[in-house]
Scaffold this motif. Structure first.
Motif, short mmCIF file in Angstrom:
data_model
loop_
_atom_site.label_atom_id
_atom_site.label_comp_id
_atom_site.label_asym_id
_atom_site.label_seq_id
_atom_site.Cartn_x
_atom_site.Cartn_y
_atom_site.Cartn_z
N ASP A 122 64.65 59.21 121.19
CA ASP A 122 64.22 60.34 120.36
C ASP A 122 63.52 59.88 119.09
OD1 ASP A 122 65.28 62.04 122.24
OD2 ASP A 122 67.13 62.42 121.13
N ALA A 123 63.99 58.80 118.49
CA ALA A 123 63.40 58.36 117.22
C ALA A 123 61.95 57.94 117.39
CB ALA A 123 64.22 57.21 116.63
N ILE A 124 61.60 57.45 118.55
CA ILE A 124 60.21 57.08 118.82
C ILE A 124 59.38 58.33 119.13
CG2 ILE A 124 58.70 55.87 120.44
CD1 ILE A 124 60.84 53.69 120.64
N GLU A 125 59.91 59.19 119.98
CA GLU A 125 59.11 60.32 120.45
C GLU A 125 59.14 61.51 119.49
OE1 GLU A 125 58.58 61.17 124.40
OE2 GLU A 125 59.65 59.43 125.17
N SER A 132 58.15 49.03 117.36
CA SER A 132 58.68 47.89 116.61
C SER A 132 59.44 48.33 115.36
CB SER A 132 57.55 46.92 116.23
OG SER A 132 57.14 46.19 117.36
N ARG A 133 59.07 49.46 114.75
CA ARG A 133 59.86 49.96 113.62
C ARG A 133 61.25 50.35 114.11
NH1 ARG A 133 58.86 48.70 108.84
NH2 ARG A 133 56.88 49.78 108.58
N TRP A 134 61.31 50.95 115.28
CA TRP A 134 62.61 51.30 115.86
C TRP A 134 63.44 50.04 116.11
CZ3 TRP A 134 64.99 50.18 120.53
CH2 TRP A 134 66.14 50.93 120.83
N ALA A 197 46.66 43.02 112.94
CA ALA A 197 46.63 44.42 113.38
C ALA A 197 47.29 45.36 112.37
CB ALA A 197 47.32 44.55 114.74
N GLY A 198 47.54 44.88 111.16
CA GLY A 198 48.12 45.73 110.13
C GLY A 198 49.63 45.63 110.07
N GLY A 199 50.24 46.63 109.45
CA GLY A 199 51.68 46.65 109.30
C GLY A 199 52.37 47.23 110.53
N ILE A 200 53.69 47.28 110.48
CA ILE A 200 54.45 47.79 111.62
C ILE A 200 54.18 49.28 111.85
CG2 ILE A 200 56.81 48.28 112.44
CD1 ILE A 200 55.82 45.41 112.94
N ASP A 201 53.91 50.02 110.80
CA ASP A 201 53.56 51.43 111.00
C ASP A 201 52.20 51.59 111.66
OD1 ASP A 201 55.96 52.40 110.03
OD2 ASP A 201 55.23 52.62 107.97
#
Length: 239
Positions: A122-125, A132-134, A197-201
């Motif tokens: 759920d936290a991803i969707e 990767s933040r998850w 590719a930037g940060g994790i977000d």
């Protein structure tokens, strides 16, 4: 990414980098082939899986790596690679990263496959976390996302020296500049270029079904593919 057969290619081992202690948690296609390459480059590798070190005897004998439990893999490590199915990340042992070296970096190779393997998270969707933040939140430490869209066999078959026109580039995302640089240097030693590719977000740009995922190209093409990604999660990768 799934192990697939790549084309020809032999490569000279590179030994100019400093020897590091590296812990690999997960001995599937990516973890196993990273163990093979990193030991060949002279690094001190400890490798673990969910079933116990006794099941890694063959890999340890083949490579010279040390088979350990998951709880032991990070001890003294300057780089820790977490390469397990996403659904298994919450089951990793408490204190997984205890005893790692000061300033250590964690590489996350994981991908979210809700329909094929992981079930719905759920936290991803619902909350919109990148995969990767998850994972960061589960293990309690920042990660550098790399190798998640790499064919495992390419780790063995496709290294090239710097400047080779056939050298592949890998996207690398992360929030800690020092950790990201450490990982990029290791990937360079393995025989691949990298693209920040930037940060994790921002790491949705390299998640499954994006243009860069599984792309076997150089820096320019990887950079272009990252720029063409959409933040909307593809229907096929929703639980």
């Amino acid at each position: 990414m799934d192990n697939r057969t790549a084309g020809r290619d032999t490569h000279p081992e590179q030994t100019e980098g400093p020897t590091m202690k590296i812990g690999i948690i997960g001995a599937g296609n990516i973890g196993g082939n990273l163990t093979r390459r990193l030991t060949a480059l002279g690094h001190d590798v400890s490798v673990a899986n969910s079933r116990g070190p006794e099941t890694l005897t063959s890999l340890a004998q083949e490579t010279g790596a040390t088979a350990v439990t998951a709880a032991e893999a990070a001890r003294g490590a300057e780089i820790v690679v977490v390469t397990v199915p996403l659904k298994n990340v919450p089951d990793l042992p408490a204190g997984l990263l205890d005893g790692a070296a000061a300033g250590f970096a964690v590489i996350d190779t994981g991908n979210y496959y809700p329909r094929e393997r992981d079930g719905r998270i759920d936290a991803i969707e619902d909350d919109g976390l990148t995969e990767s933040r998850w994972t960061e939140r589960q293990i309690g430490h920042p990660v550098i996302k790399a190798f998640n869209g790499t064919y495992a066999q390419d780790i063995l078959d496709r290294p090239r020296p710097a400047g080779d026109p056939e050298r592949l580039a890998l996207p690398v995302a992360g929030d800690d500049p020092a950790a990201k640089e450490k990982v990029r240097l290791l990937i360079d030693e393995l025989g691949f270029d990298t693209v920040d590719a930037g940060g994790i977000d921002d790491s949705w740009r390299q998640q499954p079904d994006t243009p860069v995922y599984g792309l076997r190209e150089g820096v320019d093409a990887v950079t272009k593919a990252l720029s063409e990604a959409s933040p909307e999660r593809p229907e096929g990768f929703r639980g």
